[in-house]
Design an enzyme around this catalytic site. Sequence first.
Site: not given
Length: 341
Positions: A47, A129
Amino acid sequence: MTNMADDQMGPAIEAVAAACRVARSVQQDAGVRQITKDDRSPVTVADFAVQAIVAIALRDAMRDVLIVGEEHAGMLRQPEHEAVRRAVVEAVRMILPDATEDVVVDAIDACDHDGTAERFWTLDPIDGTKGFLRGQQYAIALARIEGGRVVLGVMGCPNLSADHGRPFDDPDAVGVIYAAFDGGGCRQLSADKPDGEAQPVSTLSGDTVFEPGATVRVCGSVESAHSKHTDTERVSAHLGLAVEYARLDSQCKYAVVARGQADAYLRMPTRKDYVEKIWDHAAGSIIAAEAGAVVTDVSGAPLDFGRGRRLEANRGVVCAASSAHPMIIRAIDELGIAAAV
Ligand code: AMP
Ligand code: MG
């Protein structure tokens, strides 16, 4: 394609393709380093690294770049997260070999625009995620917003196969990138050859007739907290349709509708107080819309990207082929679902 779109589309595709390579490499590492955020959701090395790579690439390619990014480097700066910070810098160096720790951390923090400007970008560096951590679907989602509307979207889906026959939970070795701009249609590129031949993408099912007893192909979240699956079932039962339900993480769901593999992506609100984030929908919604789908919230209102970091004016999402969208909105209304949120 107009020059204006070209000036932005070229760098956006290049940035997302580079980010796909880095994300894939991080996902393949045994034990991806991660931190738990204040809202208890996970954030990984990928990320942070992707947010830095895309931010640096856009700023190198054009002037006056404002970005609403999902991540902040606050936790990354803390001494106890040094190992994660080092891993992030190492991941960014796959693309930018000279990047220093300061450059990387500052690039992440520079994506802090509040979404109030007339023109800006929004980025979900790793959307889904949880899917990324499970080795399943996730997306790198980049979009440009002008005057409260999405005008360009590029979405990298590193684990999604171009072959519609492949199961979603079987990660692809190559992946696909979808790109769309306002009025320009939607196209698919191979994630490993983003400058190769583009395939036009279309829902194609615009004239399917859904008679009672027919099957509607719907996709939705893997995470039950993100969409109320029982409401999806109520909608299909109300319509007298059998439902073939596919669950996958991230905005890849918009691409699955865009390419005609599903008739609808339903995101049915689970809580009254949850407001969707713009980075979770900007790129996906233009990709689906430019392929022929209709994208609204559960009340049938268009998504309004002119309200800052969140879709304050909307609740939930209904993205569906043009043949399926009106009946879904009608069913949601008749069941009183939209009124309840
Ligand atoms: P998905 O992969 O479609 O389930 O969506 C993942 C996204 O859901 C994350 O990026 C979060 O921003 C968002 N999310 C978190 N909590 C909720 C919630 N209660 N309702 C809807 N979306 C949520
Ligand atoms: Mg997200």
